[in-house]
Design an enzyme around this catalytic site. Structure first.
Site, mmCIF file in Angstrom:
data_model
loop_
_atom_site.group_PDB
_atom_site.id
_atom_site.type_symbol
_atom_site.label_atom_id
_atom_site.label_comp_id
_atom_site.label_asym_id
_atom_site.label_seq_id
_atom_site.Cartn_x
_atom_site.Cartn_y
_atom_site.Cartn_z
ATOM 1 N N CYS A 68 31.550 -17.563 16.101
ATOM 2 C CA CYS A 68 31.582 -18.757 16.952
ATOM 3 C C CYS A 68 30.141 -19.003 17.396
ATOM 4 C CB CYS A 68 32.563 -18.605 18.127
ATOM 5 S SG CYS A 68 32.187 -17.276 19.289
ATOM 6 N N HIS A 101 29.625 4.657 15.130
ATOM 7 C CA HIS A 101 30.219 5.154 16.373
ATOM 8 C C HIS A 101 31.554 4.498 16.713
ATOM 9 C CE1 HIS A 101 26.230 6.851 18.230
ATOM 10 N NE2 HIS A 101 26.412 7.213 16.967
HETATM 11 C C1 RB5 Z 1 31.822 -23.848 21.349
HETATM 12 O O1 RB5 Z 1 31.119 -24.839 22.009
HETATM 13 C C2 RB5 Z 1 31.477 -22.487 21.936
HETATM 14 O O2 RB5 Z 1 31.937 -22.401 23.249
HETATM 15 C C3 RB5 Z 1 32.069 -21.378 21.090
HETATM 16 O O3 RB5 Z 1 31.617 -21.492 19.792
HETATM 17 C C4 RB5 Z 1 31.739 -19.956 21.510
HETATM 18 O O4 RB5 Z 1 30.372 -19.778 21.661
HETATM 19 C C5 RB5 Z 1 32.523 -19.419 22.628
HETATM 20 O O5 RB5 Z 1 32.373 -18.277 23.072
#
Ligand code: RB5
Length: 154
Positions: A68, A101
């Site tokens: 993400c 680990h």
């Molecule tokens: C998306 O804007 C962002 O919040 C997501 O990709 C991530 O970083 C969340 O933890």
């Protein structure tokens, strides 16, 4: 028998890096199974984190990769799943430690915080490093015990 398939997923903020990671993995002979997202439309990371984490938790895949923006949200989601040891890695050192680990079974990356070259090095190290066992095995068993206690209602 080692599984050469890797379950991979991202939200919109991780999609570009996910494509680069898939290219690397396929070049190294791994089969990638992409659980989405497939475009740059804004989506919610828990939806994709859940798919990959559930697949690993149920033993359908031995390893997964989640991406993400920061890697933080995916880490939170993934570590809700029994048996998942998801590790957010920032460099080659944390990637190596996460395997030696922590016996990491899901690698988490932040698509907005990592340079592409660093991210690909992390993936390689994570794939190539084995779990050390020994005292680390004892610590992981303690985590499993905590997990079981929570599942059983403490
Ligand atoms: C998306 O804007 C962002 O919040 C997501 O990709 C991530 O970083 C969340 O933890």
């Amino acid at each position: 028998m080692p599984d050469n398939r890797i379950a991979i997923g991202s939200d919109h903020a991780g999609r570009e890096l996910k494509e680069q990671v898939k290219t690397l993995l396929e070049g190294l002979g791994f089969e990638t199974v992409d659980f989405g997202t497939d475009d740059d439309c804004s989506v919610d990371y828990p939806d994709y984190g859940e798919k990959v984490s559930q697949a690993v938790s149920e033993g359908r895949y031995q390893r997964g990769i989640l991406i993400c923006g920061t890697g933080l949200g995916m880490s939170i989601v993934a570590n809700k799943f029994p048996g998942v040891r998801a590790t957010l890695c920032h460099d080659e050192y944390t990637a190596r430690m996460s395997r030696e680990h922590n016996d990491s079974n899901i690698l988490v990356l932040g698509g907005r915080v990592l340079e592409k070259e660093t991210a690909l090095k992390i993936v390689r190290v994570w794939l190539e490093t084995s779990f050390e066992g020994g005292r680390h095995e004892r610590r992981l068993k303690k985590i499993s015990t905590i997990e079981q206690r929570i599942i059983n209602g403490l």
